[in-house]
Motif scaffolding. Structure first.
Motif, mmCIF file in Angstrom:
data_model
loop_
_atom_site.group_PDB
_atom_site.id
_atom_site.type_symbol
_atom_site.label_atom_id
_atom_site.label_comp_id
_atom_site.label_asym_id
_atom_site.label_seq_id
_atom_site.Cartn_x
_atom_site.Cartn_y
_atom_site.Cartn_z
ATOM 1 N N PRO A 55 0.810 -1.219 0.000
ATOM 2 C CA PRO A 55 0.000 0.000 0.000
ATOM 3 C C PRO A 55 0.844 1.270 0.000
ATOM 4 O O PRO A 55 0.448 2.290 -0.583
ATOM 5 N N PHE A 56 2.024 1.204 0.651
ATOM 6 C CA PHE A 56 2.895 2.374 0.685
ATOM 7 C C PHE A 56 3.352 2.757 -0.717
ATOM 8 O O PHE A 56 3.243 3.920 -1.131
ATOM 9 N N PHE A 57 3.848 1.778 -1.487
ATOM 10 C CA PHE A 57 4.366 2.084 -2.818
ATOM 11 C C PHE A 57 3.249 2.422 -3.808
ATOM 12 O O PHE A 57 3.444 3.241 -4.706
ATOM 13 N N LEU A 58 2.091 1.796 -3.643
ATOM 14 C CA LEU A 58 0.963 2.157 -4.499
ATOM 15 C C LEU A 58 0.560 3.603 -4.244
ATOM 16 O O LEU A 58 0.309 4.376 -5.188
ATOM 17 N N GLY A 59 0.512 3.983 -2.975
ATOM 18 C CA GLY A 59 0.149 5.354 -2.634
ATOM 19 C C GLY A 59 1.176 6.351 -3.124
ATOM 20 O O GLY A 59 0.823 7.413 -3.661
ATOM 21 N N VAL A 60 2.463 6.015 -2.965
ATOM 22 C CA VAL A 60 3.529 6.912 -3.430
ATOM 23 C C VAL A 60 3.470 7.088 -4.946
ATOM 24 O O VAL A 60 3.644 8.199 -5.462
ATOM 25 N N SER A 61 3.227 6.004 -5.670
ATOM 26 C CA SER A 61 3.157 6.081 -7.139
ATOM 27 C C SER A 61 2.012 6.984 -7.591
ATOM 28 O O SER A 61 2.183 7.829 -8.473
ATOM 29 N N LEU A 62 0.842 6.804 -6.990
ATOM 30 C CA LEU A 62 -0.302 7.634 -7.353
ATOM 31 C C LEU A 62 -0.050 9.090 -6.990
ATOM 32 O O LEU A 62 -0.384 10.006 -7.765
ATOM 33 N N LEU A 63 0.536 9.329 -5.826
ATOM 34 C CA LEU A 63 0.835 10.699 -5.410
ATOM 35 C C LEU A 63 1.821 11.351 -6.370
ATOM 36 O O LEU A 63 1.666 12.532 -6.729
ATOM 37 N N ALA A 64 2.828 10.582 -6.799
ATOM 38 C CA ALA A 64 3.824 11.115 -7.731
ATOM 39 C C ALA A 64 3.167 11.535 -9.045
ATOM 40 O O ALA A 64 3.467 12.614 -9.593
ATOM 41 N N VAL A 65 2.253 10.703 -9.558
ATOM 42 C CA VAL A 65 1.572 11.036 -10.818
ATOM 43 C C VAL A 65 0.715 12.293 -10.649
ATOM 44 O O VAL A 65 0.684 13.169 -11.525
ATOM 45 N N LEU A 66 0.021 12.415 -9.512
ATOM 46 C CA LEU A 66 -0.811 13.597 -9.265
ATOM 47 C C LEU A 66 0.041 14.863 -9.173
ATOM 48 O O LEU A 66 -0.328 15.919 -9.713
ATOM 49 N N ILE A 67 1.188 14.767 -8.509
ATOM 50 C CA ILE A 67 2.091 15.915 -8.417
ATOM 51 C C ILE A 67 2.607 16.308 -9.798
ATOM 52 O O ILE A 67 2.684 17.491 -10.146
ATOM 53 N N ALA B 24 6.801 5.734 -13.372
ATOM 54 C CA ALA B 24 6.002 5.483 -12.171
ATOM 55 C C ALA B 24 4.795 4.607 -12.490
ATOM 56 O O ALA B 24 4.467 3.683 -11.743
ATOM 57 N N LEU B 25 4.143 4.880 -13.621
ATOM 58 C CA LEU B 25 2.975 4.079 -14.002
ATOM 59 C C LEU B 25 3.369 2.649 -14.374
ATOM 60 O O LEU B 25 2.649 1.695 -14.069
ATOM 61 N N GLY B 26 4.520 2.497 -15.045
ATOM 62 C CA GLY B 26 4.981 1.160 -15.419
ATOM 63 C C GLY B 26 5.183 0.269 -14.204
ATOM 64 O O GLY B 26 4.739 -0.879 -14.161
ATOM 65 N N ASN B 27 5.852 0.800 -13.190
ATOM 66 C CA ASN B 27 6.066 0.013 -11.966
ATOM 67 C C ASN B 27 4.780 -0.117 -11.151
ATOM 68 O O ASN B 27 4.571 -1.132 -10.477
ATOM 69 N N PHE B 28 3.908 0.893 -11.233
ATOM 70 C CA PHE B 28 2.614 0.824 -10.543
ATOM 71 C C PHE B 28 1.785 -0.351 -11.072
ATOM 72 O O PHE B 28 1.163 -1.094 -10.300
ATOM 73 N N ILE B 29 1.790 -0.535 -12.389
ATOM 74 C CA ILE B 29 1.052 -1.649 -13.001
ATOM 75 C C ILE B 29 1.553 -2.983 -12.463
ATOM 76 O O ILE B 29 0.770 -3.881 -12.137
ATOM 77 N N ASP B 30 2.876 -3.122 -12.343
ATOM 78 C CA ASP B 30 3.448 -4.371 -11.804
ATOM 79 C C ASP B 30 2.991 -4.613 -10.370
ATOM 80 O O ASP B 30 2.641 -5.739 -9.999
ATOM 81 N N ARG B 31 3.022 -3.569 -9.564
ATOM 82 C CA ARG B 31 2.660 -3.742 -8.150
ATOM 83 C C ARG B 31 1.192 -4.104 -7.984
ATOM 84 O O ARG B 31 0.830 -4.875 -7.093
ATOM 85 N N VAL B 32 0.337 -3.533 -8.845
ATOM 86 C CA VAL B 32 -1.086 -3.870 -8.781
ATOM 87 C C VAL B 32 -1.300 -5.315 -9.212
ATOM 88 O O VAL B 32 -2.068 -6.068 -8.590
ATOM 89 N N ARG B 33 -0.630 -5.744 -10.292
ATOM 90 C CA ARG B 33 -0.840 -7.084 -10.836
ATOM 91 C C ARG B 33 -0.189 -8.172 -9.997
ATOM 92 O O ARG B 33 -0.773 -9.234 -9.780
ATOM 93 N N TYR B 34 1.047 -7.933 -9.539
ATOM 94 C CA TYR B 34 1.812 -9.013 -8.919
ATOM 95 C C TYR B 34 2.190 -8.764 -7.456
ATOM 96 O O TYR B 34 2.522 -9.697 -6.744
ATOM 97 N N GLY B 35 2.206 -7.512 -7.045
ATOM 98 C CA GLY B 35 2.703 -7.202 -5.712
ATOM 99 C C GLY B 35 4.210 -7.009 -5.684
ATOM 100 O O GLY B 35 4.803 -6.798 -4.632
#
Length: 249
Positions: free
Chosen positions: A142-154, A180-191
């Motif tokens: 959840p930490f890295f998912l949140g950081v990735s989304l925050l980075a994209v919003l910024i 950021a989105l590329g790694n975000f996709i991996d974390r959502v799909r695989y963890g």
């Protein structure tokens, strides 16, 4: 003015899409054609189905035909040590294969430049270059998912202020967002994130394993630093010109 703004957002979106596509395609290659087995951590074999035309060939011959990027010595090592049936039975290099048979290769790397650049499959549950990979998984995801989304919003917020002459900054923000989105996709799909690029100097010095998304982020940050330096120099030049004009007046 509106058309200029649309051009800015259009170029940003195109760079992001291309970056994410390149990152995901490269990770698909790593998932499909690289193999690593780390007992106690993870097992990622290459699963192959022997085609009709390969019936009767030996394990070593078939691997040599399939993995043309590997040297004969590497193929021989794979055939001797890292090839098994889907039931886990070890295969010998001289074993003849049957059409439709499923075999698994448990370890396969690719040497791009001898002593400097390899492709090696690994899984990174942490940040870029393996940072925080040893943290608790319940906190980490959840930490890295949140950081990735925050980075994209910024980044989207910063994008609004990008001027037409700040093309390098536009590229910087787009590359960082794409990574950021590329790694975000991996974390959502695989963890976890798939890493596979190894830069090293012989076997003594080795940069942490990374992926295309990490590279996009690093290049984007470098572009941003260059743009900041250029802005500082422009402001200094403008201040110098203003002083000169005052002095002449």
């Amino acid at each position: 003015m509106k058309s200029q703004s649309m051009w800015k957002y259009g170029l940003f979106a195109m760079i992001v899409v291309i970056g994410v596509a390149l990152d995901q395609w490269s990770k698909w290659y790593a998932e499909s054609w690289l193999a690593t087995e780390r007992p106690g951590f993870f097992s990622h074999p290459i699963v192959l189905e022997v085609p009709q035309e390969a019936e009767g060939t030996t394990v070593e011959e078939y691997l040599g035909q399939t993995f043309e990027a590997n040297s004969p010595e590497e193929v021989k090592a794979m055939a001797q040590l890292y090839t098994r049936t889907e039931d886990g039975v070890h295969l010998r290099p001289e074993t003849e294969l049957e059409a439709g048979q499923i075999i698994e290769v448990t370890n396969r790397d690719v040497t791009v430049i001898e002593g400097y650049w390899d492709f090696q499959y690994t899984r990174n549950p942490g940040a870029a270059f393996g940072l925080f990979a040893d943290k608790d998984s319940e906190f980490r995801k959840p930490f890295f998912l949140g950081v990735s989304l925050l980075a994209v919003l910024i980044i989207l917020g910063l994008l609004r202020g990008v001027q037409n002459d700040q093309k390098l900054l536009l590229w910087a923000l787009a590359l960082i967002a794409g990574g950021a989105l590329g790694n975000f996709i991996d974390r959502v799909r695989y963890g976890y994130v798939t890493d596979f690029i190894v830069w090293k100097y012989t076997d003594v010095y080795r940069w942490p394993t990374f992926n295309v998304a990490d590279a996009l982020i690093c290049v984007g940050v470098a572009f941003m630093v260059i743009e900041m330096i250029r802005d500082m120099l422009r402001e200094r030049n403008q201040a110098g010109e203003a002083i000169e004009i005052e002095a002449q007046a």
